[in-house]
Design a protein around this motif. Structure first.
Motif, PDB file in Angstrom:
ATOM      1  N   PHE A 165       0.832  -1.200   0.000  1.00  0.00           N
ATOM      2  CA  PHE A 165       0.000   0.000   0.000  1.00  0.00           C
ATOM      3  C   PHE A 165       0.868   1.252   0.000  1.00  0.00           C
ATOM      4  N   GLU A 166       1.914   1.247   0.826  1.00  0.00           N
ATOM      5  CA  GLU A 166       2.793   2.412   0.918  1.00  0.00           C
ATOM      6  C   GLU A 166       3.480   2.677  -0.419  1.00  0.00           C
ATOM      7  N   TRP A 167       3.953   1.600  -1.049  1.00  0.00           N
ATOM      8  CA  TRP A 167       4.610   1.758  -2.355  1.00  0.00           C
ATOM      9  C   TRP A 167       3.635   2.308  -3.377  1.00  0.00           C
ATOM     10  N   HIS A 168       2.447   1.717  -3.449  1.00  0.00           N
ATOM     11  CA  HIS A 168       1.448   2.139  -4.432  1.00  0.00           C
ATOM     12  C   HIS A 168       1.008   3.581  -4.164  1.00  0.00           C
ATOM     13  N   SER A 169       0.817   3.913  -2.908  1.00  0.00           N
ATOM     14  CA  SER A 169       0.390   5.253  -2.530  1.00  0.00           C
ATOM     15  C   SER A 169       1.422   6.295  -2.943  1.00  0.00           C
ATOM     16  N   ARG A 170       2.700   5.998  -2.693  1.00  0.00           N
ATOM     17  CA  ARG A 170       3.773   6.932  -3.078  1.00  0.00           C
ATOM     18  C   ARG A 170       3.867   7.051  -4.596  1.00  0.00           C
ATOM     19  N   ALA A 171       3.670   5.929  -5.290  1.00  0.00           N
ATOM     20  CA  ALA A 171       3.745   5.946  -6.746  1.00  0.00           C
ATOM     21  C   ALA A 171       2.621   6.809  -7.329  1.00  0.00           C
ATOM     22  N   ILE A 172       1.417   6.673  -6.785  1.00  0.00           N
ATOM     23  CA  ILE A 172       0.276   7.481  -7.228  1.00  0.00           C
ATOM     24  C   ILE A 172       0.530   8.956  -6.931  1.00  0.00           C
ATOM     25  N   GLU A 173       1.060   9.232  -5.743  1.00  0.00           N
ATOM     26  CA  GLU A 173       1.332  10.617  -5.333  1.00  0.00           C
ATOM     27  C   GLU A 173       2.303  11.295  -6.298  1.00  0.00           C
ATOM     28  N   THR A 174       3.391  10.598  -6.627  1.00  0.00           N
ATOM     29  CA  THR A 174       4.381  11.150  -7.550  1.00  0.00           C
ATOM     30  C   THR A 174       3.802  11.315  -8.951  1.00  0.00           C
ATOM     31  N   PHE A 175       3.044  10.310  -9.383  1.00  0.00           N
ATOM     32  CA  PHE A 175       2.448  10.351 -10.713  1.00  0.00           C
ATOM     33  C   PHE A 175       1.486  11.529 -10.852  1.00  0.00           C
ATOM     34  N   VAL A 176       0.598  11.704  -9.875  1.00  0.00           N
ATOM     35  CA  VAL A 176      -0.392  12.784  -9.929  1.00  0.00           C
ATOM     36  C   VAL A 176       0.298  14.151  -9.935  1.00  0.00           C
TER      37      VAL A 176
END
Length: 363
Positions: free
Chosen positions: A121-132
């Motif tokens: 979850f942490e990895w996916h959340s950070r990836a989404i944050e950077t992408f957005v």
């Protein structure tokens, strides 16, 4: 997969259920966590056999004579996704500790699974944050951005509305579990994109009508309040195509400024005067306040009277009733305001000047 930090957590949790000595061993047979620190780093032959054979091993007093580093007790393989990733050992009389074996193994595997999915979850959340963050800055999606969108299962062909939810006075960082619960609550279908922005803000990109967005945001703000005691407000932009989503985000930021002062959900399409004032700097607004209502900034009674006058659409009767004062008292306060500020509440130009000043002051 089974790191020493996680192994130490497992030892601490399992120790709450049983008072015997406990060890966690990696698949090479080396102890990586123990209730006895001096055993960490030593070789345990019994655990190695357990890992290789993928089944529990009961070690008796006789067995410890030929098993290096072993003590009487029981060793159990730890499984994750059907693979052995380590061994948990319980020292003691096998007849006493064996009844606890399966319970402790299940508890250990649950802890590992929980840790794994939390990290995912942490990895996916950070990836989404950077992408957005990059998406909202890009004038057009680059090939790399498109590839990342595909990897994150984000459809870049959908028109979306940007909304920003901001927490009110969030002093302490939220835990990973809290963020997981919060983001799962706000994302309701596979076209929603939600990203953290710092510890107290969420960016939501959503494909829905404003009426649906309002209902969802109202429900979400209630969820935050009821489950985490967090008060929040939100600014919502206007729907835009993927190449112009940054404009919707800018509108959401503008609406958020108004929402922050009113503690509500504000849509950019409902703004009028705020569209102009929202782009002014704090310095310009502060100077403007001083030039207009500066002389009464410490006259709280007069400021509150002006605020109520604007709320009541300049109705003197309604303003007096709302403030529970006589109409003559209201006239006195407005006259005093005019004397101090040189702005007449009965003059449309002066009234607009005071309205803007109160608006900026309340921001």
């Amino acid at each position: 997969m089974l790191l020493p930090e996680l192994a130490e957590k497992i030892v601490k949790e399992v120790r709450k259920l049983i008072g015997e000595e406990i060890i966690v061993v990696n698949t090479e047979g080396f102890i990586i966590a123990s209730t006895r620190p001096e055993r960490v780093g030593t070789f345990h032959e019994g655990a190695l056999i357990t890992s290789q054979q993928k089944k529990k091993l009961i070690i008796t007093e006789r067995d410890i004579l030929h098993l290096k580093g072993a003590k009487a007790g029981i060793n159990l393989p730890i499984f994750f996704q059907r693979e052995v990733i380590g061994v948990i050992g319980i020292t003691g009389d096998p007849e006493i500790v064996t009844p606890f074996a399966e319970i402790l193994r299940k508890m250990t595997e649950l802890l590992i699974s929980e840790n794994y999915y939390s990290e995912q979850f942490e990895w996916h959340s950070r990836a989404i944050e950077t992408f957005v963050a990059e998406w909202l800055q890009a004038k057009e999606p680059s090939p790399a951005l498109i590839d990342r969108a595909r990897a994150l299962a984000i459809n870049l062909d959908i028109n979306r509305t940007a909304a920003i939810i901001e927490f009110d006075h969030q002093d302490h960082p939220l835990s990973r579990d809290a963020w997981s619960s919060i983001l799962k609550s706000i994302v309701q279908n596979n076209t929603d994109v939600a990203a953290r922005s710092g510890n107290g803000r969420i960016i939501l990109l959503i494909d829905s009508s404003n009426s649906v967005i309002k209902k969802r945001l109202e429900a979400f703000l209630s969820f935050l309040k009821n489950n985490f005691g967090i008060s929040a407000y939100a600014g919502v932009g206007q729907k835009a195509n993927p190449l112009e989503l940054r404009y919707s985000y800018s509108q959401a930021k503008r609406a958020l400024k108004i929402a922050k002062s009113k503690r509500n959900i504000t849509f950019d399409e409902d703004l009028s005067l705020e569209m102009i004032t929202g782009d002014l700097t704090s310095k310009v607004k502060a100077d403007y306040i001083q030039r207009t209502i500066g002389p009464i900034l410490h006259e709280h009674e007069l400021l509150d009277t002006l605020r109520e006058l604007f709320r009541q659409n300049h109705s003197l009767k309604n303003t007096a009733n709302s403030l529970h004062i006589h109409i003559n008292t209201l006239h006195y306060r407005l006259k005093k305001t005019e004397e101090l500020t040189q702005l007449a509440p009965g003059n449309i130009h002066d009234l607009l000047c005071m309205y803007l000043a109160i608006l900026f002051l309340d921001e």
